[in-house]
Motif scaffolding. Structure first.
Motif, mmCIF file in Angstrom:
data_model
loop_
_atom_site.group_PDB
_atom_site.id
_atom_site.type_symbol
_atom_site.label_atom_id
_atom_site.label_comp_id
_atom_site.label_asym_id
_atom_site.label_seq_id
_atom_site.Cartn_x
_atom_site.Cartn_y
_atom_site.Cartn_z
ATOM 1 N N ILE A 197 0.821 -1.210 0.000
ATOM 2 C CA ILE A 197 0.000 0.000 0.000
ATOM 3 C C ILE A 197 0.855 1.261 0.000
ATOM 4 O O ILE A 197 0.544 2.245 -0.682
ATOM 5 C CB ILE A 197 -0.943 0.006 1.219
ATOM 6 C CG1 ILE A 197 -2.011 -1.077 1.061
ATOM 7 C CG2 ILE A 197 -1.604 1.370 1.399
ATOM 8 C CD1 ILE A 197 -2.889 -1.253 2.292
ATOM 9 N N THR A 198 1.935 1.241 0.756
ATOM 10 C CA THR A 198 2.748 2.456 0.937
ATOM 11 C C THR A 198 3.964 2.528 0.018
ATOM 12 O O THR A 198 4.778 3.443 0.150
ATOM 13 C CB THR A 198 3.213 2.543 2.402
ATOM 14 O OG1 THR A 198 3.898 1.332 2.767
ATOM 15 C CG2 THR A 198 2.028 2.731 3.336
ATOM 16 N N ALA A 214 -2.502 -3.091 -7.048
ATOM 17 C CA ALA A 214 -3.070 -4.442 -7.102
ATOM 18 C C ALA A 214 -3.519 -4.923 -5.728
ATOM 19 O O ALA A 214 -4.296 -5.868 -5.621
ATOM 20 C CB ALA A 214 -2.034 -5.412 -7.684
ATOM 21 N N TRP A 215 -3.034 -4.247 -4.683
ATOM 22 C CA TRP A 215 -3.401 -4.660 -3.328
ATOM 23 C C TRP A 215 -4.891 -4.495 -3.049
ATOM 24 O O TRP A 215 -5.407 -5.055 -2.074
ATOM 25 C CB TRP A 215 -2.600 -3.866 -2.292
ATOM 26 C CG TRP A 215 -2.674 -2.383 -2.424
ATOM 27 C CD1 TRP A 215 -1.797 -1.575 -3.078
ATOM 28 C CD2 TRP A 215 -3.686 -1.520 -1.889
ATOM 29 N NE1 TRP A 215 -2.185 -0.262 -2.987
ATOM 30 C CE2 TRP A 215 -3.343 -0.198 -2.263
ATOM 31 C CE3 TRP A 215 -4.833 -1.722 -1.136
ATOM 32 C CZ2 TRP A 215 -4.112 0.905 -1.914
ATOM 33 C CZ3 TRP A 215 -5.617 -0.627 -0.780
ATOM 34 C CH2 TRP A 215 -5.243 0.661 -1.168
ATOM 35 N N ALA A 252 -11.843 2.472 -4.092
ATOM 36 C CA ALA A 252 -11.694 2.429 -5.549
ATOM 37 C C ALA A 252 -11.833 3.791 -6.241
ATOM 38 O O ALA A 252 -11.036 4.118 -7.134
ATOM 39 C CB ALA A 252 -12.679 1.418 -6.147
ATOM 40 N N PRO A 253 -12.832 4.628 -5.882
ATOM 41 C CA PRO A 253 -12.983 5.918 -6.580
ATOM 42 C C PRO A 253 -11.775 6.839 -6.444
ATOM 43 O O PRO A 253 -11.595 7.763 -7.253
ATOM 44 C CB PRO A 253 -14.222 6.530 -5.906
ATOM 45 C CG PRO A 253 -14.975 5.368 -5.353
ATOM 46 C CD PRO A 253 -13.914 4.413 -4.902
ATOM 47 N N TRP A 286 -5.535 -14.521 3.964
ATOM 48 C CA TRP A 286 -5.760 -13.457 4.940
ATOM 49 C C TRP A 286 -5.922 -12.152 4.174
ATOM 50 O O TRP A 286 -4.992 -11.672 3.532
ATOM 51 C CB TRP A 286 -4.604 -13.373 5.917
ATOM 52 C CG TRP A 286 -4.656 -14.452 6.947
ATOM 53 C CD1 TRP A 286 -3.939 -15.610 6.974
ATOM 54 C CD2 TRP A 286 -5.498 -14.485 8.105
ATOM 55 N NE1 TRP A 286 -4.277 -16.368 8.066
ATOM 56 C CE2 TRP A 286 -5.233 -15.709 8.789
ATOM 57 C CE3 TRP A 286 -6.447 -13.610 8.639
ATOM 58 C CZ2 TRP A 286 -5.879 -16.061 9.970
ATOM 59 C CZ3 TRP A 286 -7.095 -13.963 9.816
ATOM 60 C CH2 TRP A 286 -6.812 -15.171 10.469
ATOM 61 N N LEU A 287 -7.128 -11.573 4.247
ATOM 62 C CA LEU A 287 -7.445 -10.345 3.524
ATOM 63 C C LEU A 287 -7.785 -9.228 4.506
ATOM 64 O O LEU A 287 -8.071 -9.467 5.675
ATOM 65 C CB LEU A 287 -8.623 -10.583 2.572
ATOM 66 C CG LEU A 287 -8.452 -11.719 1.558
ATOM 67 C CD1 LEU A 287 -9.721 -11.861 0.716
ATOM 68 C CD2 LEU A 287 -7.244 -11.480 0.664
ATOM 69 N N VAL A 288 -7.745 -8.001 4.000
ATOM 70 C CA VAL A 288 -8.027 -6.829 4.833
ATOM 71 C C VAL A 288 -9.532 -6.605 4.911
ATOM 72 O O VAL A 288 -10.197 -6.399 3.895
ATOM 73 C CB VAL A 288 -7.346 -5.576 4.253
ATOM 74 C CG1 VAL A 288 -7.648 -4.363 5.133
ATOM 75 C CG2 VAL A 288 -5.844 -5.790 4.130
ATOM 76 N N GLU A 289 -10.053 -6.638 6.123
ATOM 77 C CA GLU A 289 -11.479 -6.381 6.327
ATOM 78 C C GLU A 289 -11.720 -4.941 6.754
ATOM 79 O O GLU A 289 -12.748 -4.344 6.447
ATOM 80 C CB GLU A 289 -12.033 -7.336 7.371
ATOM 81 C CG GLU A 289 -13.547 -7.207 7.573
ATOM 82 C CD GLU A 289 -14.085 -8.199 8.579
ATOM 83 O OE1 GLU A 289 -15.144 -8.771 8.321
ATOM 84 O OE2 GLU A 289 -13.426 -8.401 9.625
#
Length: 207
Positions: free
Chosen positions: A73-74, A86-87, A101-102, A175-178
Motif C-alpha cells: 500500500i505504501t 493491485a493490493w 476504488a474511486p 488473509w485479507l483486509v477487512e
C-alpha cells in the motif's frame, strides 16, 4: 448348632456378602465416573490447547499478511507499472473496496504528475487474534516520499510516520483486509495510507 443358629449364621453371611458386593459396585462406579471425568477434563484441555494454538497460528499468519499488504500500500512510483494498486484485490470487505476504488484514479494522476516515489517500511506490528479467522493488527509504518523525479537524488525526501489499525480476515484460505484505518499521519482518520502521495513535497515543476 441348632437350626436357629444355622439360619442366623447363613443370614449374616448373606448380609455380609451383599454389603461387600454393594461396596465393590460402589468402587467400580466411582472409578468409572472418575475415569470419565478425567477423560472429559483431558478432552476439554486438549480442545482449549488446540484453540489457543489455532489462534496463535492465525495471529502469526495474519500479521505476516498485514505486513506484506502495508508495504504494498505504501510503496509505489510514478514509473509505468509501479502504481497499479493491485493490493485492492486483498480487501475482503466489498464496502471498503468500493470506498477506496474511486480515489485510485485521482491518486495515480497525482503520483504521475508529481513524479512521486514512495517506499513503505513496517517498523513494528502486533496482532490480537479475535478468533481463528479474524485478527486485529496495529502497525507502525514509515513511508519515505519524494517527488519531482531527479530531485529525489538531492535528498528531497519526506518521511511520513503512520500508525495503522486494521482487521485481517481469513477468506478462502487467504488473509485479507477487512478494515483499514489510519490513526496518525497526514491523512489520519482516512482509509488509505497510500494517499500520502497527495501531501508529498512539491517540486518546482508542479504547480
Amino acid at each position: 448348632m441348632s437350626r436357629l443358629e444355622k439360619v442366623r449364621e447363613a443370614s449374616t453371611t448373606v448380609i455380609a456378602l451383599a454389603a461387600a458386593l454393594v461396596v465393590a459396585l460402589g468402587v467400580i462406579v466411582w472409578l468409572a465416573l472418575g475415569q470419565r471425568s478425567e477423560g472429559e477434563d483431558l478432552d476439554a484441555a486438549r480442545a482449549t490447547a488446540e484453540q489457543f494454538t489455532a489462534r496463535d497460528d492465525a495471529g502469526k499468519a495474519a500479521l505476516d499478511a498485514a505486513r506484506a499488504v502495508l508495504v504494498q500500500i505504501t510503496t509505489y512510483s510514478y514509473r509505468d507499472g509501479e502504481h497499479e494498486f493491485a493490493w485492492l484485490d486483498q480487501i475482503a470487505d466489498p464496502a471498503l473496496r468500493q470506498r477506496l476504488a474511486p480515489n485510485v484514479d485521482q491518486l495515480k494522476k497525482a503520483i504521475v504528475d508529481g513524479q512521486v516515489t514512495a517506499k513503505g517500511q513496517v517498523l513494528d506490528a502486533a496482532a490480537r487474534p479475535v478468533s481463528a479467522d479474524q485478527v486485529e493488527v496495529l502497525a507502525f509504518v514509515d513511508q519515505a516520499i519524494s517527488d519531482g523525479g531527479p530531485a529525489q537524488d538531492l535528498g528531497d525526501v519526506k518521511v511520513e510516520e503512520q500508525r495503522v489499525s486494521m482487521t485481517m480476515k481469513r477468506t478462502g484460505g487467504r488473509w485479507l483486509v477487512e478494515r483499514l484505518e489510519l490513526l496518525s499521519g497526514t491523512n489520519a482518520s482516512g482509509l488509505d495510507p497510500a494517499a500520502g502521495a497527495s501531501s508529498a513535497p512539491s517540486s518546482s515543476a508542479t504547480p
